[in-house]
Design a protein around this motif. Structure first.
Motif, PDB file in Angstrom:
ATOM      1  N   GLN A  30       0.817  -1.212   0.000  1.00 16.22           N
ATOM      2  CA  GLN A  30       0.000   0.000   0.000  1.00 16.22           C
ATOM      3  C   GLN A  30       0.854   1.267   0.000  1.00 16.22           C
ATOM      4  O   GLN A  30       0.369   2.338  -0.383  1.00 16.22           O
ATOM      5  CB  GLN A  30      -0.912   0.023   1.223  1.00 16.22           C
ATOM      6  N   TYR A  31       2.117   1.158   0.422  1.00 19.54           N
ATOM      7  CA  TYR A  31       2.944   2.352   0.592  1.00 19.54           C
ATOM      8  C   TYR A  31       4.192   2.368  -0.284  1.00 19.54           C
ATOM      9  O   TYR A  31       4.617   3.437  -0.727  1.00 19.54           O
ATOM     10  CB  TYR A  31       3.354   2.483   2.067  1.00 19.54           C
ATOM     11  N   LEU A  32       4.795   1.206  -0.510  1.00 24.57           N
ATOM     12  CA  LEU A  32       6.032   1.167  -1.285  1.00 24.57           C
ATOM     13  C   LEU A  32       5.750   0.718  -2.714  1.00 24.57           C
ATOM     14  O   LEU A  32       4.718   0.107  -3.000  1.00 24.57           O
ATOM     15  CB  LEU A  32       7.041   0.226  -0.632  1.00 24.57           C
ATOM     16  N   ASP A  33       6.678   1.020  -3.608  1.00 27.32           N
ATOM     17  CA  ASP A  33       6.531   0.678  -5.022  1.00 27.32           C
ATOM     18  C   ASP A  33       6.307  -0.825  -5.197  1.00 27.32           C
ATOM     19  O   ASP A  33       7.107  -1.642  -4.729  1.00 27.32           O
ATOM     20  CB  ASP A  33       7.789   1.125  -5.780  1.00 27.32           C
ATOM     21  N   LYS A  34       5.229  -1.184  -5.893  1.00 27.91           N
ATOM     22  CA  LYS A  34       4.823  -2.591  -5.995  1.00 27.91           C
ATOM     23  C   LYS A  34       5.753  -3.421  -6.878  1.00 27.91           C
ATOM     24  O   LYS A  34       5.821  -4.646  -6.728  1.00 27.91           O
ATOM     25  CB  LYS A  34       3.386  -2.680  -6.521  1.00 27.91           C
ATOM     26  N   ASP A  35       6.453  -2.791  -7.814  1.00 30.21           N
ATOM     27  CA  ASP A  35       7.383  -3.537  -8.658  1.00 30.21           C
ATOM     28  C   ASP A  35       8.717  -3.784  -7.956  1.00 30.21           C
ATOM     29  O   ASP A  35       9.381  -4.799  -8.206  1.00 30.21           O
ATOM     30  CB  ASP A  35       7.641  -2.777  -9.962  1.00 30.21           C
ATOM     31  N   CYS A  36       9.078  -2.870  -7.082  1.00 34.47           N
ATOM     32  CA  CYS A  36      10.424  -2.910  -6.484  1.00 34.47           C
ATOM     33  C   CYS A  36      10.485  -3.629  -5.149  1.00 34.47           C
ATOM     34  O   CYS A  36      11.541  -4.146  -4.768  1.00 34.47           O
ATOM     35  CB  CYS A  36      10.955  -1.490  -6.314  1.00 34.47           C
ATOM     36  N   PHE A  37       9.360  -3.668  -4.421  1.00 36.57           N
ATOM     37  CA  PHE A  37       9.376  -4.201  -3.055  1.00 36.57           C
ATOM     38  C   PHE A  37       8.236  -5.208  -2.882  1.00 36.57           C
ATOM     39  O   PHE A  37       7.072  -4.886  -3.100  1.00 36.57           O
ATOM     40  CB  PHE A  37       9.262  -3.067  -2.037  1.00 36.57           C
ATOM     41  N   HIS A  38       8.610  -6.433  -2.488  1.00 39.95           N
ATOM     42  CA  HIS A  38       7.642  -7.522  -2.406  1.00 39.95           C
ATOM     43  C   HIS A  38       7.784  -8.239  -1.066  1.00 39.95           C
ATOM     44  O   HIS A  38       8.891  -8.389  -0.546  1.00 39.95           O
ATOM     45  CB  HIS A  38       7.881  -8.534  -3.527  1.00 39.95           C
ATOM     46  N   VAL A  39       6.640  -8.686  -0.532  1.00 42.60           N
ATOM     47  CA  VAL A  39       6.626  -9.495   0.689  1.00 42.60           C
ATOM     48  C   VAL A  39       6.173 -10.898   0.328  1.00 42.60           C
ATOM     49  O   VAL A  39       5.126 -11.084  -0.301  1.00 42.60           O
ATOM     50  CB  VAL A  39       5.687  -8.897   1.753  1.00 42.60           C
ATOM     51  N   VAL A  40       6.978 -11.889   0.728  1.00 42.53           N
ATOM     52  CA  VAL A  40       6.639 -13.296   0.498  1.00 42.53           C
ATOM     53  C   VAL A  40       6.398 -13.942   1.855  1.00 42.53           C
ATOM     54  O   VAL A  40       7.289 -13.958   2.713  1.00 42.53           O
ATOM     55  CB  VAL A  40       7.772 -14.035  -0.242  1.00 42.53           C
ATOM     56  N   THR A  41       5.192 -14.445   2.089  1.00 41.57           N
ATOM     57  CA  THR A  41       4.891 -15.119   3.347  1.00 41.57           C
ATOM     58  C   THR A  41       4.982 -16.629   3.156  1.00 41.57           C
ATOM     59  O   THR A  41       5.079 -17.139   2.046  1.00 41.57           O
ATOM     60  CB  THR A  41       3.485 -14.743   3.842  1.00 41.57           C
ATOM     61  N   GLY A  42       4.933 -17.344   4.280  1.00 39.19           N
ATOM     62  CA  GLY A  42       5.038 -18.798   4.229  1.00 39.19           C
ATOM     63  C   GLY A  42       6.106 -19.298   5.175  1.00 39.19           C
ATOM     64  O   GLY A  42       6.681 -18.529   5.961  1.00 39.19           O
TER      65      GLY A  42
END
Length: 503
Positions: free
Chosen positions: A156-168
């Protein structure tokens, strides 16, 4: 995007388009990160309380506010951090430009830990942003509420192409490690750190490993023991001992041990009341696995304070153990809980010998007002950091690099050191094409001779930097006059190269 290769590839494409390199972009993302904390601090605190039952002040100050302050520090100084750093040269290169250019690595992987599940992702993340990288973030699955908050808020706040969160869990982490990254930053146990290092070897990927170990405390007989007891108990019980720099065991004399136990009882009563299990200021053990591991340590030595526990609540009382042997299980691994063993060391020499027989700790604590004792510990021990007459608080000083040595880790971060960690320091030499530079270096060309060798040897010998860089142009001018060059020729050979401007 469920395909991890696609996630990494999206970030790689963004980095190759140089999206993250302009300083304006980095500043914008740092401000957005700060805004995330301003607008969602309460949500993050709630997540931390769900995961570890963290007291509100601990969750707010140690994780949210601490990160906000480091972001502010980066915003204050990132324009200086990105500047090329000029260096000294030898006589042959006297009229040339040499500098160090900080360059982002590319796509970096940050793997967080469960004990401070927001802080230990956020602080390296802001360093990676400031350095101009794209980032894949893997929060700890053992703190699911915080991982969920991160995966929801960051896009919601950081650039979606550059910063990603992977859960699991482990499968997702393993799959990520099969991808190619330009840098890996891991916080966690030495056992997993070894696996991270093995995975990084596939592509010779540089990595930072923020691990842990058994952080010793030595208390000498002359120190203010009342103040020492309060500061040690606070540092040990912060997050119920689940802190990588928590005091792990105490070394002291019999006299100091007796006095410490007496004062520790008073301090614990003052901090947590007569029924600490009902105190709102004590966290809980993160899960049953760690709970079962820690309560086994209660069979070691003698319980001098505490010893109670509640499996349903994953609660273990603040506990002090005495009559501990080196071979006891509590001394074989990092405790990472509210159990504090005390071992006998009647002199600084004995304590140093005991510490040096073990792996190098992340932090070493010394309580002494004797400068000779301090100097002895500084010179004769090795640890990632050292804190004198207090515990844990050195982590709040972002002008100090934080990291381990040996089995407690490699690499450092915090403040500018976070920027440095995620920056490749590129060496640059820009040679001028003027006549003087060529004259100074022409002895390098064949055919070789003894005279040329002697001259080059004199030119290349290391000496104090007696000529500041700004005098090089003046020296060129003087040299030109002495060799009878015309004014037109003099100005034609003055080098006009400048360092690259910040992005």
């Amino acid at each position: 995007m469920n395909n991890l290769s696609e996630v990494v590839n999206t970030a790689r494409k963004a980095f190759n388009r140089e999206v993250t390199k302009p300083l304006d972009f980095r500043v914008k993302q740092l401000k957005a990160f700060h805004q995330l904390l301003e607008e969602n601090g309460s949500e993050l605190v709630s997540a931390l309380q769900k995961d570890l039952k963290k007291p509100y002040p601990e969750a707010l100050l140690a994780e949210v506010e601490s990160t906000k302050n480091q972001i502010k520090g980066a915003l204050f100084d990132v324009h200086k951090w990105v500047q090329p750093e000029t260096t000294e040269t030898n006589i042959i290169l006297l009229f040339d430009k040499t500098y160090i250019f900080p360059q982002p690595y590319g796509v970096v992987l940050i793997i967080g830990a469960w004990n401070y599940p927001f802080l230990l992702v956020a602080v390296p993340l802001l360093g990676a942003i400031a350095a101009g990288n794209c980032v894949i973030i893997k929060p700890s699955e053992k703190a699911p509420a915080t991982a969920k908050a991160l995966s929801s808020l960051i896009p919601q706040y950081l650039d979606k192409d550059c910063f990603h969160v992977v859960t699991g869990g482990v499968p997702e982490t393993t799959a990520l490690l099969n991808e190619r990254f330009d840098y890996i930053f891991y916080t966690g146990s030495p056992a997993v750190g070894k696996k991270i290092r093995e995975a990084s070897n596939k592509y010779l990927t540089p990595c930072t490993l923020e691990l842990g170990g058994k952080c010793p405390v030595y208390i000498d007989d002359e120190v203010d023991i009342e103040l020492a007891a309060k500061r040690i108990i606070w540092g040990k019980m912060l997050n119920l001992g689940q802190t990588c720099v928590a005091p792990d065991y105490i070394l002291c004399s019999k006299k100091t041990e007796e006095r410490f136990i007496e004062l520790a009882k008073k301090v614990l009563l003052e901090f947590f009341g007569a029924e600490p299990e009902n105190s709102p200021d004590l966290s809980r053990i993160v899960n049953e696995e760690h709970f079962e591991r820690i309560i086994k340590f209660l069979n070691c030595g003698k319980i001098a304070v505490g010893g109670d526990y509640d499996p349903k609540e994953k609660y273990i009382a603040p506990t002090i153990l005495t009559d501990i042997k080196e071979s006891d299980s509590v001394m074989q691994e990092e405790i990472f809980g509210p159990v504090l063993p005390i071992l006998r060391a009647t002199t600084p020499d004995e304590a140093i010998k005991f510490i040096n027989k073990r792996e190098k700790p992340l932090t070493l604590y010394l309580f002494s007002s004797n400068k000779n004792v301090l100097d002895q510990f500084l010179m004769s021990t090795s640890s990632g950091s050292m804190c004198v007459n207090d515990t844990v608080v050195h982590l709040s000083v972002d002008s100090l690099p934080f990291g381990g040595v040996g089995m407690s880790g490699m690499g450092t971060y915090h403040g500018k050191y976070s920027f440095d960690t995620f920056s490749h320091k590129r060496s640059v030499l820009v040679r001028s094409l003027n006549a003087i530079g060529e004259y100074l270096g022409k002895a390098r060309y064949p055919p070789y001779s003894n005279a040329k060798t002697r001259l080059l040897k004199k030119f290349l010998v290391k000496r104090p930097n007696l000529i500041p860089p700004y005098l090089s142009e003046l020296l060129i001018f003087v040299f030109g006059m002495l060799t009878a060059l015309t004014v037109k020729e003099i100005f034609a050979i003055v080098p006009n190269e400048t360092l690259p401007r910040p992005l």
